[in-house]
Design a protein around this motif. Sequence first.
Motif, mmCIF file in Angstrom:
data_model
loop_
_atom_site.group_PDB
_atom_site.id
_atom_site.type_symbol
_atom_site.label_atom_id
_atom_site.label_comp_id
_atom_site.label_asym_id
_atom_site.label_seq_id
_atom_site.Cartn_x
_atom_site.Cartn_y
_atom_site.Cartn_z
ATOM 1 N N GLN A 1 0.769 -1.180 -0.130
ATOM 2 C CA GLN A 1 0.059 -0.194 -0.182
ATOM 3 C C GLN A 1 0.987 1.127 -0.001
ATOM 4 O OE1 GLN A 1 -0.450 2.289 2.763
ATOM 5 N NE2 GLN A 1 -2.511 2.078 3.325
ATOM 6 N N LYS B 1 -3.985 -3.524 -5.384
ATOM 7 C CA LYS B 1 -4.567 -2.996 -6.403
ATOM 8 C C LYS B 1 -4.795 -1.671 -6.430
ATOM 9 C CE LYS B 1 -8.379 -6.508 -6.098
ATOM 10 N NZ LYS B 1 -9.704 -7.012 -6.083
ATOM 11 N N MET B 2 -4.801 -0.946 -7.823
ATOM 12 C CA MET B 2 -5.023 0.496 -7.871
ATOM 13 C C MET B 2 -6.233 1.051 -7.010
ATOM 14 S SD MET B 2 -3.833 1.084 -11.773
ATOM 15 C CE MET B 2 -4.971 -0.081 -12.490
ATOM 16 N N MET B 3 -6.111 2.172 -6.586
ATOM 17 C CA MET B 3 -7.211 2.847 -5.865
ATOM 18 C C MET B 3 -8.325 3.202 -6.792
ATOM 19 S SD MET B 3 -5.232 5.604 -3.466
ATOM 20 C CE MET B 3 -6.685 6.125 -2.600
ATOM 21 N N HIS B 4 -9.355 2.895 -6.476
ATOM 22 C CA HIS B 4 -10.705 3.002 -7.156
ATOM 23 C C HIS B 4 -11.724 3.166 -6.105
ATOM 24 C CE1 HIS B 4 -9.301 1.147 -11.089
ATOM 25 N NE2 HIS B 4 -8.871 2.337 -10.942
ATOM 26 N N GLY B 5 -12.778 3.765 -6.248
ATOM 27 C CA GLY B 5 -13.971 3.843 -5.482
ATOM 28 C C GLY B 5 -15.196 4.155 -5.972
ATOM 29 N N LEU B 6 -15.654 5.362 -5.647
ATOM 30 C CA LEU B 6 -17.104 5.815 -6.049
ATOM 31 C C LEU B 6 -16.439 6.454 -7.618
ATOM 32 C CD1 LEU B 6 -20.023 6.646 -5.513
ATOM 33 C CD2 LEU B 6 -18.989 9.114 -4.885
ATOM 34 N N THR B 7 -15.432 7.004 -7.522
ATOM 35 C CA THR B 7 -14.936 7.380 -8.879
ATOM 36 C C THR B 7 -13.393 7.118 -8.679
ATOM 37 O OG1 THR B 7 -14.554 9.781 -8.441
ATOM 38 C CG2 THR B 7 -16.651 9.154 -9.313
ATOM 39 N N HIS B 8 -12.567 8.158 -8.796
ATOM 40 C CA HIS B 8 -11.131 7.855 -8.474
ATOM 41 C C HIS B 8 -10.459 9.243 -7.636
ATOM 42 C CE1 HIS B 8 -10.406 10.704 -11.742
ATOM 43 N NE2 HIS B 8 -10.949 10.041 -12.715
ATOM 44 N N PRO B 9 -9.483 8.993 -6.950
ATOM 45 C CA PRO B 9 -9.247 9.982 -6.142
ATOM 46 C C PRO B 9 -8.909 11.219 -6.835
ATOM 47 C CG PRO B 9 -7.939 7.961 -5.467
ATOM 48 C CD PRO B 9 -8.759 7.555 -6.640
ATOM 49 N N GLU B 10 -9.293 12.537 -6.220
ATOM 50 C CA GLU B 10 -8.803 13.775 -6.716
ATOM 51 C C GLU B 10 -8.259 14.416 -5.590
ATOM 52 O OE1 GLU B 10 -9.123 15.046 -9.627
ATOM 53 O OE2 GLU B 10 -10.912 13.884 -10.588
ATOM 54 N N MET B 11 -6.797 13.878 -5.350
ATOM 55 C CA MET B 11 -6.304 14.520 -4.195
ATOM 56 C C MET B 11 -5.546 15.848 -4.066
ATOM 57 S SD MET B 11 -4.102 11.119 -2.928
ATOM 58 C CE MET B 11 -4.476 9.665 -3.300
ATOM 59 N N ILE C 1 -3.401 -0.095 -3.137
ATOM 60 C CA ILE C 1 -3.889 -0.511 -1.747
ATOM 61 C C ILE C 1 -4.147 -2.094 -1.926
ATOM 62 C CG2 ILE C 1 -5.803 -0.184 -0.003
ATOM 63 C CD1 ILE C 1 -5.781 2.764 -0.508
ATOM 64 N N HIS C 2 -3.734 -2.895 -0.829
ATOM 65 C CA HIS C 2 -4.045 -4.325 -1.023
ATOM 66 C C HIS C 2 -3.801 -4.762 -2.303
ATOM 67 C CE1 HIS C 2 -5.467 -3.850 3.040
ATOM 68 N NE2 HIS C 2 -6.616 -3.275 2.857
ATOM 69 N N LEU D 1 -5.018 7.574 5.281
ATOM 70 C CA LEU D 1 -4.543 6.429 4.629
ATOM 71 C C LEU D 1 -3.433 5.500 5.092
ATOM 72 C CD1 LEU D 1 -4.870 7.039 0.901
ATOM 73 C CD2 LEU D 1 -5.715 5.067 2.204
#
Lengths: 300, 300
Positions: free
Chosen positions: A131, A150-160, A147-148, A230
């Motif tokens: 991670q 895999k690439m970071m996905h979720g609702l959409t993708h990060p917008e850090m 993370i774990h 994180l």
Amino acid sequence: MDRPLFGGIEAGGTKFVCVAGRSPDEIVVKAQFPTSDPQATLKQSADFFREQEKQWGKLAAIGIACFGPLELDPSSPSYGFILPTPKPGWSNVNVAGYFAEKFNIPVVIDTDVNVAAFGEWRWGAGQGLDQFIYLTIGTGIGGGGIIHGKMMHGLTHPEMGHIRLPQDVQQDPFEGICPYHGNCLEGLASGPAIEKRWGQKGELLPASHPAWRLEAQYIGIGLINLVCILSPQRIILGGGVMKQQHLFPLIHTEVTRLLNDYIQSYSIQHNIAEYIVPPGLGSRSGVLGAIALASEQIHS
Amino acid sequence: MDRPLFGGIEAGGTKFVCVAGRSPDEIVVKAQFPTSDPQATLKQSADFFREQEKQWGKLAAIGIACFGPLELDPSSPSYGFILPTPKPGWSNVNVAGYFAEKFNIPVVIDTDVNVAAFGEWRWGAGQGLDQFIYLTIGTGIGGGGIIHGKMMHGLTHPEMGHIRLPQDVQQDPFEGICPYHGNCLEGLASGPAIEKRWGQKGELLPASHPAWRLEAQYIGIGLINLVCILSPQRIILGGGVMKQQHLFPLIHTEVTRLLNDYIQSYSIQHNIAEYIVPPGLGSRSGVLGAIALASEQIHS
């Protein structure tokens, strides 16, 4: 049978970089051209790969590290499209589909920063980690990561780049340049923010200029927010602004000061120079990540 | 053979809750007592489970949702210990090991918020999601979650309450109560921060009191930072402060306003009341998460 050859594209808002290859040591060819309208730019990329296929044989898969926002939900009919964007002509362009149709091979797309993280995971400063975060600080500020595994996905993708942070307006009355949020991290600390605040491009400012201490403050606050949310095992900082290597020690000092020994970790408390690091692949994280991602379509 | 029975502990800084059971509908018994010194508190928990075993048969595994900071690196010799903490007597206490030795069964421990997220994932508002956050806002502020189907770990574990955020000191000159960071999110928006700022406990302030609008502002900023960094598929808000249900619509409005349509997602733009939600398991997320976690030791 020859080992498979892969295509990689770093599709940026200002330039496209295309490579054909297998690994950091086996990039057989590379081309680069400015990003113009989508039809011309995508065709230019496809033509490059066609030329390579004449010489090296058929590509096995293509990976794309793309500017966003992107639709990455595999169940969406617009998977692989660029979502509505202020960049003229590029809204709703089916980038992944264009190459899949032309070449009839697996094509995988993700955000520029997620793919750069993937490259760093395979061959760079993220090797062996479960991670970590890759943050680019340049024309914009964006973050992705693994993370774990895999690439970071979720609702959409990060917008850090768009997190909000404290600003001492006595010290820095600059209102920020983000058209959506004004003084978010990108609004205060991206390359164009530095240029607008100080009246000249960052690369022209000497290392002793107060711009850099302020820049390290904002990046430092952004990073401690990342750490608190994180708890990454490492943070890789890439992008044009981070070519100013003298920023790294300033950022290390800021992060240590701001966390104030709250996070009990040897890496942060005693080894921060190996915790917040430049990319192991230099400026090639994106294209090599695209190659790594393409190769995974075949090997997995 | 009877179906296995599990022990669950919510080990909080002020109270311990112990249950024996199998699922939300099969909690056979529950006990609760104040957290005192570690020897007495851990023994009281073990005695409770011993009593249950006399009646129901041997426990198959124990899950613990524990206050932190915790050592969660399985390769560390102090895995499952509480790390140095200001809480008198609890530094370096081997919580997981105590029960593993007494009962000689699998014992699994994680942060209170990660375990609460695990419970919500199995039986509550996180069911079916690949990735979501559970944030508790009470005596402290802490966050955990599930990402790619696993609890959030990394260098250590998240400490989401300690992110920094903008504070308008004209509007709110309060200096914050965090002994490490002053005005971090926990310093500005935890239950004790509300009490210190307004001179009385939050539960005594009416819904029309300006405290709540300010509270929603800080939580809103914290949540957009979470959204920009992690892009969670859902955010579950638990803890004592969030028992003020009238906070939810205020927070929904703040988050929508602050993101300013930058994140292109139906959930955020048109369905925020189902995006930022109370726990599906009410105040039982922690103990039920502990049961779920224990059961996974046997079934996986």
